[in-house]
Design an enzyme around this catalytic site. Sequence first.
Site, short mmCIF file in Angstrom:
data_model
loop_
_atom_site.label_atom_id
_atom_site.label_comp_id
_atom_site.label_asym_id
_atom_site.label_seq_id
_atom_site.Cartn_x
_atom_site.Cartn_y
_atom_site.Cartn_z
N HIS A 1 -1.40 24.92 10.41
CA HIS A 1 -2.47 25.02 9.67
C HIS A 1 -2.37 26.31 8.52
O HIS A 1 -3.23 26.73 8.12
CB HIS A 1 -3.87 25.30 10.52
CG HIS A 1 -4.20 24.11 11.33
ND1 HIS A 1 -4.60 22.92 10.94
CD2 HIS A 1 -3.97 23.88 12.66
CE1 HIS A 1 -4.89 22.06 11.94
NE2 HIS A 1 -4.68 22.56 12.84
N GLU B 1 -0.60 40.55 21.45
CA GLU B 1 -0.26 41.85 21.96
C GLU B 1 1.24 42.15 21.83
O GLU B 1 1.62 43.45 21.41
CB GLU B 1 -0.54 41.99 23.60
CG GLU B 1 -0.26 43.12 24.35
CD GLU B 1 -0.80 44.39 23.87
OE1 GLU B 1 -1.67 44.50 23.08
OE2 GLU B 1 -0.23 45.60 24.14
N GLU C 1 3.25 48.23 15.71
CA GLU C 1 2.85 49.78 15.68
C GLU C 1 4.01 50.72 15.94
O GLU C 1 3.71 51.83 15.53
CB GLU C 1 1.71 49.85 16.74
CG GLU C 1 1.99 49.58 18.06
CD GLU C 1 0.73 49.92 19.11
OE1 GLU C 1 -0.30 50.62 18.57
OE2 GLU C 1 0.78 49.36 20.25
N ASN D 1 -12.73 68.59 17.07
CA ASN D 1 -12.23 67.35 17.12
C ASN D 1 -13.48 66.24 16.90
O ASN D 1 -14.73 66.70 17.48
CB ASN D 1 -12.01 66.75 18.60
CG ASN D 1 -11.74 65.37 18.83
OD1 ASN D 1 -11.88 64.99 20.18
ND2 ASN D 1 -11.52 64.57 18.06
N GLY D 2 -13.62 65.41 16.06
CA GLY D 2 -14.84 64.64 15.51
C GLY D 2 -15.00 64.42 13.98
O GLY D 2 -14.14 64.89 13.34
N ARG E 1 -2.85 62.62 20.49
CA ARG E 1 -4.18 62.30 19.82
C ARG E 1 -4.14 62.52 18.59
O ARG E 1 -5.22 62.45 17.58
CB ARG E 1 -5.24 63.38 20.48
CG ARG E 1 -5.54 63.10 22.00
CD ARG E 1 -6.33 64.28 22.59
NE ARG E 1 -7.70 64.17 21.99
CZ ARG E 1 -8.57 63.39 22.65
NH1 ARG E 1 -8.30 62.58 23.70
NH2 ARG E 1 -9.69 63.06 21.93
N TRP F 1 -5.50 64.73 13.69
CA TRP F 1 -5.19 63.40 13.09
C TRP F 1 -6.18 63.35 11.90
O TRP F 1 -7.48 63.43 12.14
CB TRP F 1 -5.64 62.60 14.10
CG TRP F 1 -5.52 61.09 13.77
CD1 TRP F 1 -4.27 60.40 13.57
CD2 TRP F 1 -6.39 60.01 13.17
NE1 TRP F 1 -4.38 59.02 13.08
CE2 TRP F 1 -5.73 58.88 12.71
CE3 TRP F 1 -7.77 60.29 12.89
CZ2 TRP F 1 -6.39 57.73 12.21
CZ3 TRP F 1 -8.51 59.03 12.19
CH2 TRP F 1 -7.74 57.95 12.24
N LYS G 1 -3.81 58.06 19.80
CA LYS G 1 -4.02 57.54 21.09
C LYS G 1 -5.56 57.21 21.41
O LYS G 1 -5.95 56.04 21.58
CB LYS G 1 -3.50 58.32 22.13
CG LYS G 1 -3.63 57.34 23.41
CD LYS G 1 -2.33 57.21 24.20
CE LYS G 1 -2.51 56.22 25.44
NZ LYS G 1 -1.99 54.89 25.06
N LYS H 1 2.37 45.32 19.59
CA LYS H 1 3.37 46.38 20.08
C LYS H 1 4.55 46.44 18.82
O LYS H 1 5.07 47.54 18.85
CB LYS H 1 4.01 45.81 21.29
CG LYS H 1 3.96 46.60 22.65
CD LYS H 1 2.75 47.44 23.08
CE LYS H 1 1.76 47.70 22.27
NZ LYS H 1 0.43 47.99 23.17
N CYS I 1 -7.37 63.79 17.39
CA CYS I 1 -6.92 65.24 17.42
C CYS I 1 -7.44 65.97 18.82
O CYS I 1 -8.11 65.33 19.52
CB CYS I 1 -8.44 66.00 16.51
SG CYS I 1 -8.36 65.87 14.97
#
Length: 609
Positions: free
Chosen positions: A505, A482, A489, A98-99, A27, A74, A604, A486, A2
């Site tokens: 394995h 990584e 997402e 926000n929170g 955000r 968000w 983010k 990438k 947010c």
Amino acid sequence: MCGIMGYIGQRNVVSVLVEGLRRLEYRGYDSAGIAYLSKGEIEVKRSVGKLSSLESILPTIPPVSPAGIGHTRWATHGKPSEENAHPHRAGSLVMVHNGIIENYLSLKKTLQDEGREFTSDTDSEVIIHLIDSFYQKGGSLEKAVQRATEKMHGSYAICVLSEKDPNRLIAVRSGCPLVIGVGKDEQFVASDIPAFLSHTRQVIFLEDNEIALLSSEGVEVHDLKGARLAKEVQQISWDPVMAEKGGYRHFLQKEIHEQPRAIVDTIRGRVAQEAGNVILGASEWVGDPAKDYKRAVLVGCGTSWHAALVGKFLFEQIAGLSVEVDIASEFRYRDPLLSEGDLVIGISQSGETADTLAAMREARSKKTPTLSICNVVGSSISRETDAVFYTHAGPEISVASTKAFTTQLTALTLLAIFLGRKRGRLSKKAGEALIHQLILLPNKIEEILAHEKRIKTIAKHFFRYRDFLYLGRGILYPVALEGALKLKEISYIHAEGYPAGEMKHGPIALIDENMPVVVLALKDKVYEKMISNVMEVKARGGIIIAFAEEGDNDLPGLADEIFFIPKIASVLSPILMTIPLQLLAYYIAFTRGSDVDQPRNLAKSVTVE
Ligand code: F6R
């Protein structure tokens, strides 16, 4: 998670808020809203979806309003809907949050018993009712906010506007970021600096349990007992243009291209090449520079965790320092064993990731020295650790991390050289050679970027596949993780990173003609083993997309697609190898029509656990 924004001043409030929210949209972007005064009354506009849908319902004639607040969400409590979007209203007050308020259910029950009616499923709406209930009992709005914070458990950054006192905004934080932009006859408050960077670079970082009172004349910051605090106004060096797309189609593409500059900025002023050493400022290293550590514990989340995994190789190989790596969200819950001689290093682009912040607090509570590697200046993690080593990537707007990662790797290399020299594990000559290679890196990245079209062509061949496997060995194993992250997402394709030796394995069972396998190979001591892994994939009909070093004559005959990276010292190869993987993910996602800068379900800055 947010983004919140507030403005007080003479400009068109609606456009200042919308512009700011656009910069904060990274955000969260499942709904957005603003509130401002119109003919003495508060007007609230909210809409589900991205900011563009909010914009379509905003007044075309600017309202004459001294102040306003805005939010981009968000979702945590309550699905994305207009009722759950912020700002929330109670009585004459509106608020953005926000929170997460952990005790919201019990607070809500008490407030409902007082006869208050709720219109959303959010925890946030409880806050404004709580403030309003104190406000209606008399006293100032500041006092009402203070009293509400005494009842709230959890994390919050909030900004409140009152119809009765329209020439003032009140903001308070605990556990979520809040920064004030100080202008001439105007003030801003936001979750992050880019929201107001085009208007002012003078900022005040609010700490937990501080209340800011903003009026167009100035800002006062108080503690929760109402005592005025002397706060430093800091000048931010970021250029507002850095937060623009600058001709690129997406922020992600721009940020991939910014990496040579970002790495130069991260190295600048920190190396003494002839001495084969790294120079750290007093605030960049913990305690007595002569003191040695026995172990480093590196923590981070997501991409920053991948940087930590590379950091383990760097510290162990260059400095001979033993390293443990932890995912930050796991660290504190397993009651980590920390002892004398340990140094805990938190890696975070935003400096606000709740789990990484909690991990650093855990380390400090055990009296272990802490260092952070952060990108955002003044962020919570940077302020709460004993020392901070800033990467100078500049604002990273796209949700997927790119330049933050490669500058984290640069920072870790610099720290490894510093430690290696200090511990006598790296000779002056070897230090000088490594720094020389580091300085060559930006040009080598440019060389890779010059072949962007080749990656675009590879992406066009593979964008329809549903699963990818990324294989790396040694220091390239975290890069395989990584690369896979990438891709998944931003393109929503399932992708997994594996150490190549682990393939037999289990994951080898997945290999068939529908499984592209991205192979990361260096001509190093495990090269032959990697070739064997490639043969194993081919024997099962798998497709090989190889990323190899220039001068590799074996892989071209085996791979279906091949891309070469310039030669570099192996400890620096993760930085170079990452670039084509970022481009591959970008072009696959773009070709599939994904929203590359704002992928679904993500935000983010993950300020909730
Ligand atoms: C992936 C990504 C995330 C972040 C993670 C930690 O592209 O961006 O995995 O790396 O959320 O964020 P910071 O580094 O801000 O702590």
